[in-house]
Design an enzyme around this catalytic site. Structure first.
Site, PDB file in Angstrom:
ATOM      1  N   LYS A 242      31.651  17.579  59.541  1.00 37.60           N
ATOM      2  CA  LYS A 242      30.858  16.352  59.604  1.00 37.60           C
ATOM      3  C   LYS A 242      29.375  16.610  59.336  1.00 37.60           C
ATOM      4  CE  LYS A 242      33.798  12.978  60.489  1.00 37.60           C
ATOM      5  NZ  LYS A 242      33.835  12.204  61.740  1.00 37.60           N
ATOM      6  N   ARG A 277      41.022  16.891  64.815  1.00 34.97           N
ATOM      7  CA  ARG A 277      41.322  16.480  63.439  1.00 34.97           C
ATOM      8  C   ARG A 277      40.513  17.367  62.503  1.00 34.97           C
ATOM      9  NH1 ARG A 277      39.196  12.823  59.625  1.00 34.97           N
ATOM     10  NH2 ARG A 277      40.807  11.773  58.363  1.00 34.97           N
TER      11      ARG A 277
END
Length: 295
Positions: A242, A277
């Site tokens: 991210k 995830r």
């Protein structure tokens, strides 16, 4: 760092499958059947998607998260019919192929569970006949439609925290107290889901890293995960590659952020997260299995 003390038992129900996630974290592999994923790892190729899913299972994935549309806010939404056409054939064919695969260890969920990554009820309805185990919904649950659809087939529901509509940038959202905001949000949305028929054990919470949040918001959430874990639902941490990792490490390319991702996974597991995830399933599996023997 405050280390989370796990409860006596924390269970996750997905259809007829009940999983004890108290001591063993689950690895969710990301499968992008689209051509505009922020990490550049998606393809519009069903054969590739099936092969990639089997590779992730061999690497230890317990759940495969299948998405036909990128969550990137600098891309227009695709038509619902396109999203269905990208994902439905995968769900139809995967169960036929998994019999040829093997789990990485005896504790891995096998056959793996399948997660549908979408926020639009029309897409959810389009896949009800083939079925899925978990709905990974980034809509922030504005109403109970997706919850009712999950309850209809006994699928679990992931509720993600965010502000505003999906696929729209919310770069200027600020919070006086992000943790209090999230606790109140999840208390409201879990009650909404439960009234719609989703059982308590079939709800997963997602803090929505990088969605309508600034870098410091994301870091505050990751530091204070025990506050969310204390609500009593499994927590998914979707921090893989991210932007917050890129900002901390000065790495503009998502593919260079796996080491930072592993650091966040280890930190998240120690603070009470149950599901991770990830893009790099192999590295995540090894990190979590190592941590488990040291708890």
């Amino acid at each position: 760092m405050r280390v989370f003390s796990p409860p006596a038992a924390l269970h996750l129900r997905l259809g007829d499958t009940v999983i004890d996630v108290t001591h063993r974290a689950l690895v969710m592999g990301i499968l992008n059947i689209n051509d505009d994923s922020f990490s550049g790892d998606g393809r519009l190729d069903l054969d590739w998607a099936l092969k990639r899913a089997l590779e992730m299972v061999a690497q230890g994935a317990d759940i495969i998260d299948v998405g036909g549309e990128s969550a990137r806010t600098n891309r227009d939404p695709v038509d619902e019919s396109v999203e269905i056409a990208r994902t439905k054939p995968f769900f139809e064919r995967f169960q036929q192929l998994i019999s040829s695969a093997s789990p990485r260890d005896e504790a891995q969920l096998f056959p793996p569970l399948l997660s549908l990554n979408t926020w639009r009820p029309g897409v959810v309805r389009g896949l009800l006949d083939v079925g899925f185990d978990l709905l990974n919904d980034m809509s922030a649950l504005p109403d109970d439609t997706n919850a009712r659809l999950c309850a209809k087939i006994g699928a679990a529901l992931l509720i993600m925290h965010s502000k505003g509509e999906p696929k729209v940038p919310h770069r200027h959202v600020t919070y006086p107290d992000i943790m209090s905001e999230m606790v109140a949000f999840f208390e409201e949305k879990t009650e909404l889901a439960r009234r719609a028929g989703v059982s308590r054990e079939s709800i997963v919470l997602d803090p929505g890293i990088d969605f309508a949040k600034q870098v410091e918001d994301n870091l505050t959430i990751l530091r204070n995960l025990p506050q969310l874990a204390g609500i009593g639902y499994p927590i998914l941490v979707p921090v893989s590659r991210k932007g917050v990792i890129g900002r901390v490490l000065g790495l503009p390319s998502p593919s260079d952020r796996d080491a930072g991702t592993i650091a966040c996974i280890v930190s998240g597991w120690l603070r009470g997260a149950s599901i991770f995830r990830v893009h790099n399933v192999d590295a995540a599996w090894m990190a979590l299995r190592t941590m488990e023997v040291m708890r």
